[in-house]
Motif scaffolding. Structure first.
Motif, mmCIF file in Angstrom:
data_model
loop_
_atom_site.group_PDB
_atom_site.id
_atom_site.type_symbol
_atom_site.label_atom_id
_atom_site.label_comp_id
_atom_site.label_asym_id
_atom_site.label_seq_id
_atom_site.Cartn_x
_atom_site.Cartn_y
_atom_site.Cartn_z
ATOM 1 N N GLU A 1 -11.857 3.946 7.725
ATOM 2 C CA GLU A 1 -12.587 5.191 7.971
ATOM 3 C C GLU A 1 -13.298 5.732 6.739
ATOM 4 O O GLU A 1 -13.917 6.805 6.801
ATOM 5 N N LEU A 2 -13.209 5.006 5.621
ATOM 6 C CA LEU A 2 -13.941 5.425 4.425
ATOM 7 C C LEU A 2 -15.414 5.062 4.584
ATOM 8 O O LEU A 2 -15.787 4.282 5.455
ATOM 9 N N LYS A 3 -16.266 5.595 3.727
ATOM 10 C CA LYS A 3 -17.701 5.327 3.798
ATOM 11 C C LYS A 3 -18.052 3.930 3.286
ATOM 12 O O LYS A 3 -19.140 3.443 3.558
ATOM 13 N N ASP B 1 -5.197 -4.912 7.792
ATOM 14 C CA ASP B 1 -5.775 -6.030 7.032
ATOM 15 C C ASP B 1 -4.861 -6.431 5.876
ATOM 16 O O ASP B 1 -4.618 -7.607 5.637
ATOM 17 N N ALA B 2 -4.360 -5.445 5.152
ATOM 18 C CA ALA B 2 -3.494 -5.729 4.005
ATOM 19 C C ALA B 2 -2.212 -6.426 4.438
ATOM 20 O O ALA B 2 -1.722 -7.332 3.757
ATOM 21 N N ALA B 3 -1.680 -6.042 5.594
ATOM 22 C CA ALA B 3 -0.430 -6.630 6.101
ATOM 23 C C ALA B 3 -0.579 -8.116 6.432
ATOM 24 O O ALA B 3 0.415 -8.831 6.528
ATOM 25 N N GLY C 1 -7.041 4.862 7.093
ATOM 26 C CA GLY C 1 -6.511 4.638 8.427
ATOM 27 C C GLY C 1 -5.917 3.262 8.667
ATOM 28 O O GLY C 1 -5.757 2.448 7.756
ATOM 29 N N PHE C 2 -5.605 3.017 9.924
ATOM 30 C CA PHE C 2 -4.857 1.847 10.369
ATOM 31 C C PHE C 2 -5.497 0.517 9.990
ATOM 32 O O PHE C 2 -4.805 -0.431 9.630
ATOM 33 N N ALA C 3 -6.814 0.404 10.066
ATOM 34 C CA ALA C 3 -7.493 -0.878 9.851
ATOM 35 C C ALA C 3 -7.212 -1.461 8.473
ATOM 36 O O ALA C 3 -6.999 -2.666 8.330
ATOM 37 N N MET D 1 0.826 -1.214 0.000
ATOM 38 C CA MET D 1 0.000 0.000 0.000
ATOM 39 C C MET D 1 0.859 1.262 0.000
ATOM 40 O O MET D 1 0.652 2.180 0.803
ATOM 41 N N ILE D 2 1.814 1.302 -0.907
ATOM 42 C CA ILE D 2 2.673 2.471 -1.045
ATOM 43 C C ILE D 2 2.579 2.984 -2.473
ATOM 44 O O ILE D 2 2.431 2.221 -3.409
ATOM 45 N N GLY D 3 2.612 4.297 -2.608
ATOM 46 C CA GLY D 3 2.568 4.918 -3.910
ATOM 47 C C GLY D 3 1.169 4.960 -4.511
ATOM 48 O O GLY D 3 0.354 4.077 -4.285
ATOM 49 N N GLY D 4 0.884 6.029 -5.227
ATOM 50 C CA GLY D 4 -0.349 6.153 -5.984
ATOM 51 C C GLY D 4 -1.616 5.976 -5.166
ATOM 52 O O GLY D 4 -1.700 6.388 -4.012
ATOM 53 N N LEU D 5 -2.606 5.346 -5.788
ATOM 54 C CA LEU D 5 -3.903 5.163 -5.144
ATOM 55 C C LEU D 5 -3.832 4.324 -3.865
ATOM 56 O O LEU D 5 -4.446 4.699 -2.856
#
Length: 107
Positions: free
Chosen positions: A77-79, A58-60, A52-54, A39-43
């Motif tokens: 924290e997204l909708k 999860d991805a980790a 946020g952290f959650a 989850m680094i770079g871009g989108l």
């Protein structure tokens, strides 16, 4: 009104919205990412920062995610309810050559 297109495929209907993905209010968003979901770079990085952290946590849990896999995570924290992270890049260093292992965010 948000621009959109509706596609009907057999018994399914898919509505594609055009606008700010991170402000959308849909059940699930689909993003692409790199092998191992750093989850680094871009989108992916923008999603990690806003969700946020959650989401990063999860991805980790999927360091073995490989090309072609889809990992479903919380939307934090997204909708949205979920994020479908599709693995489309084999190595993040191919798209972010200046990034070193030390710069990868830790969860």
């Amino acid at each position: 009104m948000i621009d959109h297109k509706i596609y009907k495929i057999k018994n399914s209907t898919i509505k594609v919205l055009y606008g700010d993905l991170l402000s959308s209010n849909v059940d699930a968003m689909v993003i692409s990412g790199s092998v191992g979901l750093p989850m680094i770079g871009g989108l992916p990085e923008s999603v990690r920062k806003k969700a946020g952290f959650a989401v990063a946590s999860d991805a980790a849990k999927h360091p073995d995610a490989k090309l072609g896999d889809v990992v479903v995570t919380t939307a934090g924290e997204l909708k949205n309810k979920y994020i479908f992270q599709t693995i489309t890049v084999t190595k993040y260093t191919d798209v972010l050559p200046d990034l070193s292992r030390e710069n990868i965010p830790k969860v």
